[in-house]
Design a protein around this motif. Structure first.
Motif, PDB file in Angstrom:
ATOM      1  N   SER A  95       1.069  -1.477   0.084  1.00  0.00           N
ATOM      2  CA  SER A  95       0.105  -0.463  -0.085  1.00  0.00           C
ATOM      3  C   SER A  95       1.114   1.170   0.340  1.00  0.00           C
ATOM      4  O   SER A  95       0.465   2.151  -0.128  1.00  0.00           O
ATOM      5  CB  SER A  95      -1.106  -0.078   1.071  1.00  0.00           C
ATOM      6  N   VAL A  96       2.102   1.047   0.624  1.00  0.00           N
ATOM      7  CA  VAL A  96       2.629   2.504   0.662  1.00  0.00           C
ATOM      8  C   VAL A  96       4.215   2.385  -0.851  1.00  0.00           C
ATOM      9  O   VAL A  96       5.133   1.225  -0.622  1.00  0.00           O
ATOM     10  CB  VAL A  96       3.616   2.392   1.463  1.00  0.00           C
ATOM     11  N   PRO A  97       4.070   3.290  -1.771  1.00  0.00           N
ATOM     12  CA  PRO A  97       4.654   3.538  -3.171  1.00  0.00           C
ATOM     13  C   PRO A  97       6.124   3.777  -2.492  1.00  0.00           C
ATOM     14  O   PRO A  97       6.856   3.968  -1.354  1.00  0.00           O
ATOM     15  CB  PRO A  97       4.313   4.531  -3.012  1.00  0.00           C
ATOM     16  N   ALA A  98       7.202   2.871  -2.646  1.00  0.00           N
ATOM     17  CA  ALA A  98       8.823   2.758  -2.550  1.00  0.00           C
ATOM     18  C   ALA A  98       9.356   3.976  -3.592  1.00  0.00           C
ATOM     19  O   ALA A  98       8.445   4.545  -3.968  1.00  0.00           O
ATOM     20  CB  ALA A  98       9.452   1.338  -1.956  1.00  0.00           C
ATOM     21  N   GLY A  99      10.358   3.627  -3.456  1.00  0.00           N
ATOM     22  CA  GLY A  99      11.533   4.534  -4.955  1.00  0.00           C
ATOM     23  C   GLY A  99      11.496   5.752  -4.399  1.00  0.00           C
ATOM     24  O   GLY A  99      11.083   6.952  -3.498  1.00  0.00           O
ATOM     25  N   GLU A 100      11.972   6.688  -5.319  1.00  0.00           N
ATOM     26  CA  GLU A 100      11.994   8.461  -5.227  1.00  0.00           C
ATOM     27  C   GLU A 100      11.068   8.647  -4.902  1.00  0.00           C
ATOM     28  O   GLU A 100       9.613   8.519  -5.992  1.00  0.00           O
ATOM     29  CB  GLU A 100      12.369   8.239  -6.626  1.00  0.00           C
ATOM     30  N   GLY A 143       8.362  11.624  -4.243  1.00  0.00           N
ATOM     31  CA  GLY A 143       8.137  12.991  -5.410  1.00  0.00           C
ATOM     32  C   GLY A 143       7.464  12.399  -6.314  1.00  0.00           C
ATOM     33  O   GLY A 143       7.806  13.055  -7.413  1.00  0.00           O
ATOM     34  N   ARG A 144       7.598  11.221  -7.165  1.00  0.00           N
ATOM     35  CA  ARG A 144       7.285  10.697  -7.926  1.00  0.00           C
ATOM     36  C   ARG A 144       6.212  10.347  -8.612  1.00  0.00           C
ATOM     37  O   ARG A 144       6.622   8.661  -7.975  1.00  0.00           O
ATOM     38  CB  ARG A 144       8.810  10.426  -8.638  1.00  0.00           C
ATOM     39  N   SER A 145       5.626   9.846  -9.580  1.00  0.00           N
ATOM     40  CA  SER A 145       4.134   8.494  -9.225  1.00  0.00           C
ATOM     41  C   SER A 145       4.550   7.300  -9.760  1.00  0.00           C
ATOM     42  O   SER A 145       6.105   7.255 -10.543  1.00  0.00           O
ATOM     43  CB  SER A 145       3.828   8.975 -11.103  1.00  0.00           C
ATOM     44  N   ILE A 146       4.451   6.377  -9.797  1.00  0.00           N
ATOM     45  CA  ILE A 146       4.161   4.927 -10.103  1.00  0.00           C
ATOM     46  C   ILE A 146       4.617   4.913 -10.920  1.00  0.00           C
ATOM     47  O   ILE A 146       5.396   4.400 -11.575  1.00  0.00           O
ATOM     48  CB  ILE A 146       3.179   4.197  -8.878  1.00  0.00           C
ATOM     49  N   ILE A 147       4.009   4.986 -12.061  1.00  0.00           N
ATOM     50  CA  ILE A 147       4.021   4.960 -13.226  1.00  0.00           C
ATOM     51  C   ILE A 147       5.603   5.887 -13.850  1.00  0.00           C
ATOM     52  O   ILE A 147       6.119   5.019 -14.514  1.00  0.00           O
ATOM     53  CB  ILE A 147       3.069   5.733 -14.299  1.00  0.00           C
ATOM     54  N   GLU A 148       5.880   7.318 -13.837  1.00  0.00           N
ATOM     55  CA  GLU A 148       7.204   7.513 -14.026  1.00  0.00           C
ATOM     56  C   GLU A 148       7.868   6.659 -13.231  1.00  0.00           C
ATOM     57  O   GLU A 148       9.002   6.398 -13.957  1.00  0.00           O
ATOM     58  CB  GLU A 148       7.505   8.813 -13.520  1.00  0.00           C
ATOM     59  N   LYS A 149       8.132   5.798 -12.378  1.00  0.00           N
ATOM     60  CA  LYS A 149       9.512   5.982 -11.529  1.00  0.00           C
ATOM     61  C   LYS A 149       9.930   3.723 -12.482  1.00  0.00           C
ATOM     62  O   LYS A 149      10.458   3.381 -12.824  1.00  0.00           O
ATOM     63  CB  LYS A 149       8.598   4.779  -9.948  1.00  0.00           C
ATOM     64  N   VAL A 150       7.849   3.111 -12.647  1.00  0.00           N
ATOM     65  CA  VAL A 150       8.528   1.695 -13.679  1.00  0.00           C
ATOM     66  C   VAL A 150       8.898   2.452 -14.856  1.00  0.00           C
ATOM     67  O   VAL A 150       9.543   1.877 -15.576  1.00  0.00           O
ATOM     68  CB  VAL A 150       7.628   1.414 -13.126  1.00  0.00           C
ATOM     69  N   TRP A 151       7.948   3.363 -15.710  1.00  0.00           N
ATOM     70  CA  TRP A 151       9.097   3.480 -17.003  1.00  0.00           C
ATOM     71  C   TRP A 151       9.922   4.204 -17.289  1.00  0.00           C
ATOM     72  O   TRP A 151      10.559   3.833 -18.100  1.00  0.00           O
ATOM     73  CB  TRP A 151       7.044   3.849 -17.378  1.00  0.00           C
ATOM     74  N   ALA A 152      10.137   5.295 -16.578  1.00  0.00           N
ATOM     75  CA  ALA A 152      11.366   6.118 -16.757  1.00  0.00           C
ATOM     76  C   ALA A 152      12.869   6.733 -16.274  1.00  0.00           C
ATOM     77  O   ALA A 152      13.210   7.633 -15.863  1.00  0.00           O
ATOM     78  CB  ALA A 152      10.199   7.591 -17.257  1.00  0.00           C
ATOM     79  N   ARG A 153      12.506   5.621 -14.882  1.00  0.00           N
ATOM     80  CA  ARG A 153      13.113   5.877 -14.018  1.00  0.00           C
ATOM     81  C   ARG A 153      14.275   4.786 -13.832  1.00  0.00           C
ATOM     82  O   ARG A 153      14.117   3.734 -13.456  1.00  0.00           O
ATOM     83  CB  ARG A 153      12.855   6.808 -12.470  1.00  0.00           C
TER      84      ARG A 153
END
Length: 464
Positions: free
Chosen positions: A286-291, A293-303
């Motif tokens: 339920s809690v997003p990880a990663g960078e 201030g970025r959306s999940i789509i941006e994290k998965v596709w573009a980061r």
């Protein structure tokens, strides 16, 4: 020639039954590339495709490699760019066989739970159904007009599902023959069942396995605990330092070549209606990880990312054993984007590990491949025309999407042949590729053929 497009589309509709029969013949061939027992079947699939291309006027042949063969075909066109189309005829193993509802190499059409007609069988979606949409579009243009709107070359691989070790050497040895203006890769999908998409972003990857060694043998933790270095502690400290508290990777130079996603692209992604809570909730999170201030789509596709894929050391069997191990192991992967250099990332990681290594410890590195990320500019003419053609066919605006995974051939086309690769496919997330009961929607197949017919026509426009 584009004035004949309606006639070509009508021919596709009238011939869809025969098109489906041809797909069935290809799916029936058990071209499992990873198992040497199926080498004959892989050759049979390659020969079938070469014959199919020759039958519609391509100059086509089966090309040997140290592994499974390639299929190469060429056909002249009236105008426009020279297109190189890629697909793969090999498939994944079918195990566990008992979970299939029907024999995996006896394709048929069934009605799915939502009422949609589905073509079921191994390879129907990945990738035989996909590559056949392009072949059948070429067949229709040839049948109606006697030629193609653009010059087309085709490259079908037989080892995509087993590492693709011979693809790059083959491309390097045949650069002149495979020269083109752009490439198409069909091993991708739509955003959803009614929304066409072009995948314009792919993440590359670097894989590294590390082995940290301390003492010359495993030690009794009572006799040596507190005095001897524990390589598991060392390894955990090294891995923990790879990301900071905001989720950013700490390796020096890691973000060199990483650009920001244009705001227009972010706005398009926001309009997709992606449900972040559902995406994580489906896997019990339920809690997003990663960078931050970025959306999940941006994290998965573009980061870019850094993930620990496995870690082990010491006693891991049943019961308990008080041991300080001699060695500790981990497997780490980096997903790369934009212009990140895979080898520079690898060397930065190895330098970081060495710098964090205490005295009396040594490290061994085992590389597990590397490929760059891919990002296409949004304004290249072929992409603009392809999106317009897909929009016309599906009646909904074609979107540009990314993929968190890697399709190495797209990067190989750029690095070896200097070609941008447009990734257009018609698979869906529920196609169960690599799993029992693989399927490909009949609409994906039928309208996929129509889509390619439109794309070929669109590419020829304005070329004279």
């Amino acid at each position: 020639m584009t004035d004949r497009l309606d006639d070509v589309l009508a021919h596709i509709d009238a011939d869809i039954g025969h098109s489906l029969e041809r797909l069935f013949r290809l799916v029936e061939i058990e071209s499992i590339s990873t198992d040497p027992a199926y080498a004959g079947a892989c050759l049979q699939a390659a020969e079938w495709l070469a014959d199919a291309l020759s039958g519609i006027g391509f100059e086509a042949s089966v090309r040997p490699t140290p592994g499974h063969p390639m299929v190469v075909g060429h056909a002249g066109g009236d105008a426009g760019p020279h297109v190189l189309f890629y697909g793969h005829y090999d498939v994944q193993p079918v195990d566990p066989l008992e979970l299939w509802n029907a024999p995996p190499f006896q394709p048929k059409v069934v009605t799915g739970p939502n009422g949609a007609k589905q073509i079921v069988g191994r390879g129907t979606s990945d990738d035989k159904g996909q590559l056949m949409t392009f072949v059948e579009a070429c067949r229709a243009w040839k049948a109606v007009t006697g030629s193609l709107p653009v010059q087309v070359s085709i490259l079908f691989e037989g080892e995509e599902e087993s590492g693709g070790h011979n693809l790059v050497p083959f491309m390097e040895a045949n650069k002149a023959e495979l020269a083109a203006d752009l490439a198409f890769v069909c091993d991708t999908g739509m955003w959803d069942a009614t929304t066409p998409a072009v995948t314009t972003m792919l993440r590359g990857m670097v894989g590294e396995e590390i082995v940290v060694t301390a003492a010359s043998r495993d030690l009794h933790s009572g006799m040596y605990g507190g005095a001897a270095r524990n390589p598991i502690h060392v390894l955990c400290n090294i891995l923990d330092g790879l990301r900071d508290e905001t989720g950013r990777v700490t390796l020096p130079g890691f973000y060199d070549g990483v650009g920001e996603v244009p705001e227009a692209t972010k706005a398009e992604w926001r309009g997709l209606g992606f449900d972040e809570a559902a995406f994580l909730g489906e896997v019990g999170l339920s809690v997003p990880a990663g960078e931050q201030g970025r959306s999940i789509i941006e994290k998965v596709w573009a980061r870019p990312t850094c993930e620990v894929n496995g870690i082990w050391g010491g006693y891991t069997g049943k019961g308990f054993k008080t041991v300080i191990p001699s060695k500790a192991h981990a497997k780490v992967s980096f997903r790369l984007v934009d212009r990140q250099d895979p080898e520079a990332i690898r060397e930065s990681f190895r330098a970081y590990v060495r710098a964090k290594l205490p005295a009396d410890c040594s490290v061994e590195f085992i590389g597990h491949g590397g490929s760059p990320g891919v990002r296409l500019p949004a304004d290249i003419p072929a992409l603009v025309k392809t999106r317009a053609a897909l929009t016309d066919e599906w009646g909904k605006p074609c979107v540009t999407i990314g993929s968190g995974g890697s399709i190495p051939v797209a990067g190989d086309f750029k690095s070896v042949l200097g070609l941008d690769a447009l990734m257009v496919g018609f698979s869906l997330d529920d196609d169960r590729i690599h799993s029992p009961n693989e399927k490909y929607n009949l609409e994906s197949y039928h309208r996929g053929i129509r889509s390619w017919a439109r794309i070929l026509a669109a590419l020829s426009e304005g070329a004279r």
